[in-house]
Structure formats: C-alpha cells, structure tokens
Scaffold this active site. Sequence first.
Site, PDB file in Angstrom:
ATOM      1  N   SER A  31      -3.442   5.272  -3.528  1.00  0.00           N
ATOM      2  CA  SER A  31      -4.044   4.766  -4.795  1.00  0.00           C
ATOM      3  C   SER A  31      -5.144   3.638  -4.631  1.00  0.00           C
ATOM      4  CB  SER A  31      -3.103   4.140  -5.516  1.00  0.00           C
ATOM      5  OG  SER A  31      -2.447   2.917  -4.832  1.00  0.00           O
ATOM      6  N   GLU A  59      -7.132  -1.726   3.556  1.00  0.00           N
ATOM      7  CA  GLU A  59      -7.642  -2.629   4.562  1.00  0.00           C
ATOM      8  C   GLU A  59      -7.245  -2.329   5.712  1.00  0.00           C
ATOM      9  OE1 GLU A  59      -7.394  -5.038   0.590  1.00  0.00           O
ATOM     10  OE2 GLU A  59      -6.170  -3.464   1.501  1.00  0.00           O
ATOM     11  N   ARG A  85      -9.739   1.111 -11.946  1.00  0.00           N
ATOM     12  CA  ARG A  85      -9.323  -0.066 -11.754  1.00  0.00           C
ATOM     13  C   ARG A  85      -9.979  -1.208 -11.059  1.00  0.00           C
ATOM     14  NH1 ARG A  85      -3.759  -0.157  -9.418  1.00  0.00           N
ATOM     15  NH2 ARG A  85      -4.512   1.660  -8.363  1.00  0.00           N
ATOM     16  N   CYS A  91      -4.213  -8.510  -0.426  1.00  0.00           N
ATOM     17  CA  CYS A  91      -2.725  -9.073  -0.378  1.00  0.00           C
ATOM     18  C   CYS A  91      -2.743 -10.104   0.797  1.00  0.00           C
ATOM     19  CB  CYS A  91      -1.928  -8.124  -0.366  1.00  0.00           C
ATOM     20  SG  CYS A  91      -1.661  -7.317   1.080  1.00  0.00           S
TER      21      CYS A  91
END
Length: 137
Positions: A31, A59, A85, A91
């Site tokens: 995703s 990443e 999106r 993160c």
Amino acid sequence: MAPEPLSAAGQNLIDTATSVINGIPVSDFYSVASAAISDDGRVFSGVNVYHFNGGPCAELVVLGVAAAAGATKLTHIVAIANEGRGILSPCGRCRQVLADLHPGIKAIVIGKEGPKMVAVEELLPSIYAWDKDYDRI
C-alpha cells in the site's frame, strides 16, 4: 537546520514513488511505495510488504534495494501511499533506521505550504544513538 523547499530532484522522487504505487493493483499487502536518491544521482524505489506478523515499510525496502545496487549514501527519500493518499511521513522505526544508516538524509514530508524536505534527525528529536550506548556494547 531549517526545512528546505521541494527541489526538482525531490519532485522526481515523488513522481517515481507515485508511479510505482499507482502501477500496483490495490492491495492490503502493498500500500506504500518509496523512492530515494543516492549521492551519485541514482534513484531507487520499492514497496512495503504488509503481513499481520510484521513486515518492512517501503522506506526500508528501498534501503535494501539501494544497498544491493552498491549505493552507500542516500540523500533524500519519500513515501507515497496508494489510492491517492499522497506523501507519508516516515514512521518512528524508519526514522531511526534512516538516521542510523544514512545520517543527514532528508525526508520529503507535507508541511503547511506543501511538500518540504526535512533532515530525518529533525523528525526524531532526542535520537537514540545505539553506537554511543557504551554500557550495552
């Protein structure tokens, strides 16, 4: 270090990651796409691999792809989510790994004025320096 406005190279990374994620059928397993550029100008891309027991973020996949190609220093990275999106900020785990393996790398994130490039160390205040934790080594 102040955030930098988006450069042409930064826009190229956004376009690359967007193209990668848009080329994958909508899936619960893939995703997010990421793209990074090395200090010699090579661009690398990859996608996340979601699984209920964990899996690498996009990443981290890009870091592996770049390493396999012999890249030793990445300068900029971006992550793009599927279904329109857009840009995702790395993160916490990715921020730490990026700071450890590619000190000074800039992540493309969304700011009030749109995309900007920010040193990953600024995204992770009071960064943990595992190589400086001498009592644990």
